[in-house]
Design a protein around this motif. Structure first.
Motif, PDB file in Angstrom:
ATOM      1  N   THR A   3       0.831  -1.204   0.000  1.00 36.82           N
ATOM      2  CA  THR A   3       0.000   0.000   0.000  1.00 36.82           C
ATOM      3  C   THR A   3       0.863   1.250   0.000  1.00 36.82           C
ATOM      4  O   THR A   3       0.570   2.226  -0.708  1.00 36.82           O
ATOM      5  CB  THR A   3      -0.930  -0.001   1.229  1.00 36.82           C
ATOM      6  OG1 THR A   3      -1.754  -1.163   1.186  1.00 36.82           O
ATOM      7  CG2 THR A   3      -1.795   1.255   1.243  1.00 36.82           C
ATOM      8  N   THR A   4       1.968   1.220   0.794  1.00 39.79           N
ATOM      9  CA  THR A   4       2.876   2.368   0.821  1.00 39.79           C
ATOM     10  C   THR A   4       3.467   2.623  -0.562  1.00 39.79           C
ATOM     11  O   THR A   4       3.539   3.767  -1.026  1.00 39.79           O
ATOM     12  CB  THR A   4       4.018   2.129   1.830  1.00 39.79           C
ATOM     13  OG1 THR A   4       3.461   2.013   3.131  1.00 39.79           O
ATOM     14  CG2 THR A   4       5.018   3.275   1.799  1.00 39.79           C
ATOM     15  N   GLY A   5       3.890   1.549  -1.233  1.00 37.21           N
ATOM     16  CA  GLY A   5       4.448   1.695  -2.573  1.00 37.21           C
ATOM     17  C   GLY A   5       3.445   2.256  -3.556  1.00 37.21           C
ATOM     18  O   GLY A   5       3.781   3.100  -4.398  1.00 37.21           O
ATOM     19  N   LYS A   6       2.186   1.808  -3.478  1.00 43.78           N
ATOM     20  CA  LYS A   6       1.149   2.324  -4.377  1.00 43.78           C
ATOM     21  C   LYS A   6       0.906   3.810  -4.142  1.00 43.78           C
ATOM     22  O   LYS A   6       0.740   4.584  -5.084  1.00 43.78           O
ATOM     23  CB  LYS A   6      -0.151   1.536  -4.170  1.00 43.78           C
ATOM     24  CG  LYS A   6      -0.106   0.116  -4.702  1.00 43.78           C
ATOM     25  CD  LYS A   6      -1.427  -0.592  -4.438  1.00 43.78           C
ATOM     26  CE  LYS A   6      -1.407  -2.002  -4.982  1.00 43.78           C
ATOM     27  NZ  LYS A   6      -2.680  -2.725  -4.706  1.00 43.78           N
ATOM     28  N   ARG A   7       0.884   4.202  -2.859  1.00 42.44           N
ATOM     29  CA  ARG A   7       0.642   5.616  -2.557  1.00 42.44           C
ATOM     30  C   ARG A   7       1.802   6.481  -3.060  1.00 42.44           C
ATOM     31  O   ARG A   7       1.580   7.569  -3.589  1.00 42.44           O
ATOM     32  CB  ARG A   7       0.459   5.800  -1.042  1.00 42.44           C
ATOM     33  CG  ARG A   7      -0.918   5.390  -0.552  1.00 42.44           C
ATOM     34  CD  ARG A   7      -0.994   5.365   0.958  1.00 42.44           C
ATOM     35  NE  ARG A   7      -0.736   6.668   1.560  1.00 42.44           N
ATOM     36  CZ  ARG A   7      -1.639   7.634   1.734  1.00 42.44           C
ATOM     37  NH1 ARG A   7      -2.878   7.438   1.316  1.00 42.44           N
ATOM     38  NH2 ARG A   7      -1.319   8.765   2.321  1.00 42.44           N
ATOM     39  N   ILE A   8       3.017   5.996  -2.909  1.00 44.57           N
ATOM     40  CA  ILE A   8       4.168   6.757  -3.390  1.00 44.57           C
ATOM     41  C   ILE A   8       4.098   6.911  -4.907  1.00 44.57           C
ATOM     42  O   ILE A   8       4.295   8.017  -5.440  1.00 44.57           O
ATOM     43  CB  ILE A   8       5.487   6.082  -2.963  1.00 44.57           C
ATOM     44  CG1 ILE A   8       5.695   6.231  -1.453  1.00 44.57           C
ATOM     45  CG2 ILE A   8       6.674   6.692  -3.716  1.00 44.57           C
ATOM     46  CD1 ILE A   8       6.881   5.464  -0.905  1.00 44.57           C
TER      47      ILE A   8
END
Length: 454
Positions: A3-8
Motif C-alpha cells: 500500500t505504501t508503494g502504491k501511494r508513493i
C-alpha cells in the motif's frame, strides 16, 4: 506492491500529470506563442517592433502577477480549512477541474482576432488550478514514509518523474503537432488532424493536449489516495479556517527558522519562476529563436532537471536539503548573470563574429544548468518545508509555503515587466532575477536545517 508503494507511485503520478503545465504552457510552447502573437498584434496596431516585444513581455508579466496574487491570498486560508476539516481530496478534484478547463481554453487563442485579455484569463485559470492542486498533494509528503530521512529521496524522485513526464509531453508535441518553418514537425510530417500552422492551430493544440494529458495521468493518484475517515469528520468551515490561520500567523515569530525559510524561499522561488517563465520569451525576442528551437531547448532543460532531481534527492537524503538549496541558488545566480550578458553578437561583454553559434550554444548550456539546479532546488525546498512545518498543520503549512512563493510572485514578473517597459530591452528586463536569488540565499543564514518543531 505494498500500500505504501502504491501511494508513493500515485503521488509521483501527480507530478507526471501536472508538469506539462509548466513545461509546455508556462515556459516552452504557449508562453513564447503568446509573446509572438501578442507582439504581432501590437505591431499591427502601429507599435514599433522592439517596443511591441517588450510590451508583450510586460503583458505576460502582468497576467502572471494577477494569478500569483490570487494564489497568495487564498492558499494558506484553504490549507487551513482543509486541515481543520480533514478533507483534502475534494479540493484536489476542484482544482484539477480548473487545470483542465483553463488549459483546454487556450485553444481559442488564434492569431486572427487574438485577445490578449482572454488568453491571460484562460491561462490564469489553469495556473491557479495547477498551483492549488499541488499545494494539497505536497501536504501528503510527510505521510508517504515513516522514516523522515526518506522524504528527500521521495521528493526528488517524484520531481524527476514529473520532469520525465514534461519531456515526454514536449516530445509528443514536437514530433506530432508543432510545425517548423518548413510546415512539418520534427518527425517530418504535417501536424496531425490537419492542424493549420497559418491559424496557429499546430501550437494552440498544446492547451487541449495538456488538459488531456493531466486528465489521463492523474488517475493513479485518485485511485490510491483517500481522505482518512478518522480525520475527515467535519464539514469545511471558512470561519474556523480563518481563525486557525490567524492563530498560526500570530505564532510565526515564535518559530524564527520557519519564518526565515518562508522569507528565503519567497525570494529564490520567485527568481526561479522568473527564469522559467521568461526564458523562452527571452530566446524568442533576443536570440531570434523559433518556437520549435525553444521546444528543443526545453527538452534539454527538462532532461537535465530529471537527472539532477534524482541525484539531488539522494544527496538530500544523505546530507539534508540545506546544502542542496544553497548550492543550487549559487549556480542559478551565476547562470542568470551569464544569460544577462548574452546577445546575438557578444557574451560577457566579449564581441563575437556576426552569425556566431556561440550565443545559441551558451543559451542551451544555460538551459541545462537552469533545469538541473532549478529542479533540485524545488525538490529539496519541498523537503525542507516538511522539516520546518508543524506536523499537525501540514496542508496549512504548504499553503503558507505557497503564500511565500506567491506573496511576492508578482515581484519578479512585475520588475521584469517594468524594467522591460522602461528600458525597451528584453535582455535588461531580466536583471532583477539576480538580486532576488541573492536575497533568498542571504535569508538562509537564519534557517535551522531541522526547523523549530523537531
Amino acid at each position: 506492491m505494498t500500500t505504501t508503494g502504491k501511494r508513493i507511485w500515485g503521488w509521483y503520478f501527480f507530478d507526471w500529470a501536472s508538469q506539462p503545465y509548466n513545461t509546455l504552457l508556462l515556459t516552452f510552447i504557449f508562453g513564447p506563442y503568446f509573446a509572438q502573437t501578442a507582439t504581432a498584434s501590437l505591431i499591427e496596431g502601429g507599435m514599433a517592433p522592439d517596443a511591441a516585444r517588450a510590451q508583450a513581455q510586460a503583458y505576460w508579466g502582468y497576467g502572471l502577477t494577477a494569478a500569483g496574487l490570487t494564489i497568495a491570498v487564498l492558499a494558506p486560508l484553504l490549507g487551513s480549512v482543509a486541515d481543520g476539516s480533514g478533507r483534502r481530496m475534494p479540493w484536489i478534484w476542484l482544482f484539477s477541474l480548473l487545470y483542465v478547463v483553463g488549459s483546454a481554453g487556450l485553444w481559442w487563442t488564434a492569431p486572427q482576432g487574438f485577445s490578449i485579455l482572454w488568453a491571460l484569463v484562460f491561462f490564469g485559470i489553469g495556473l491557479i488550478g495547477m498551483e492549488f492542486a499541488t499545494i494539497f498533494t505536497n501536504s501528503y509528503l510527510p505521510e508517504l514514509h515513516p522514516d523522515t530521512r526518506e522524504r528527500g529521496r521521495i521528493s526528488g524522485s517524484g520531481w524527476a518523474f514529473g520532469y520525465v513526464g514534461g519531456v515526454m509531453a514536449l516530445v509528443v508535441m514536437l514530433l506530432f503537432f508543432q510545425a517548423g518553418d518548413s510546415g512539418r514537425t520534427m518527425l517530418g510530417i504535417s501536424p496531425l488532424f490537419g492542424l493549420d500552422p497559418a491559424t496557429g492551430a499546430d501550437t494552440r493544440i498544446v492547451g487541449p493536449m495538456t488538459a488531456i494529458w493531466f486528465a489521463v495521468f492523474i488517475i493513479p493518484f485518485f485511485l490510491f489516495f483517500r481522505d482518512d475517515p478518522s480525520r475527515a469528520t467535519k464539514r469545511p468551515k471558512l470561519s474556523e479556517g480563518v481563525a486557525d490561520l490567524v492563530q498560526t500567523l500570530r505564532r510565526l515569530p515564535q518559530h524564527p527558522s520557519l519564518l526565515a525559510y518562508l522569507g528565503s524561499s519567497m525570494f529564490y522561488r520567485d527568481a526561479l519562476n522568473g527564469l522559467y517563465t521568461f526564458g523562452g520569451i527571452y530566446a524568442l525576442g533576443v536570440l531570434g529563436w523559433t518556437i520549435m528551437e525553444i521546444g528543443i531547448f526545453g527538452i534539454l532543460a527538462a532532461i537535465s532537471g530529471a537527472v539532477f532531481c534524482w541525484v539531488g534527492g539522494r544527496v538530500d537524503r544523505r546530507v539534508g536539503p540545506m546544502s542542496v538549496i544553497v548550492s543550487c541558488c549559487v549556480i542559478l545566480i551565476l547562470t542568470a548573470g551569464l544569460i544577462l550578458s548574452l546577445t546575438p553578437t557578444s557574451i560577457l561583454g566579449i564581441p563575437l563574429a556576426e552569425g556566431s553559434a556561440i550565443p545559441d550554444i551558451t543559451f542551451y548550456i544555460a538551459g541545462a544548468m537552469i533545469g538541473a539546479a532549478g529542479g533540485a532546488l524545488q525538490s529539496s525546498s519541498r523537503t525542507m518545508m516538511t522539516h520546518q512545518a508543524n506536523p499537525a498543520r501540514m496542508t496549512e503549512a504548504f499553503g503558507l509555503y505557497a503564500l511565500s512563493g506567491k506573496a511576492t510572485s508578482f515581484v519578479a514578473p512585475a520588475l521584469i515587466a517594468i524594467v522591460s517597459d522602461v528600458t525597451g530591452s528584453q535582455r535588461l528586463g531580466i536583471a532583477p532575477i539576480v538580486g532576488l536569488f541573492a536575497l533568498g540565499l542571504l535569508l538562509l543564514i537564519w534557517v535551522k536545517p531541522k526547523g523549530d518543531f523537531e
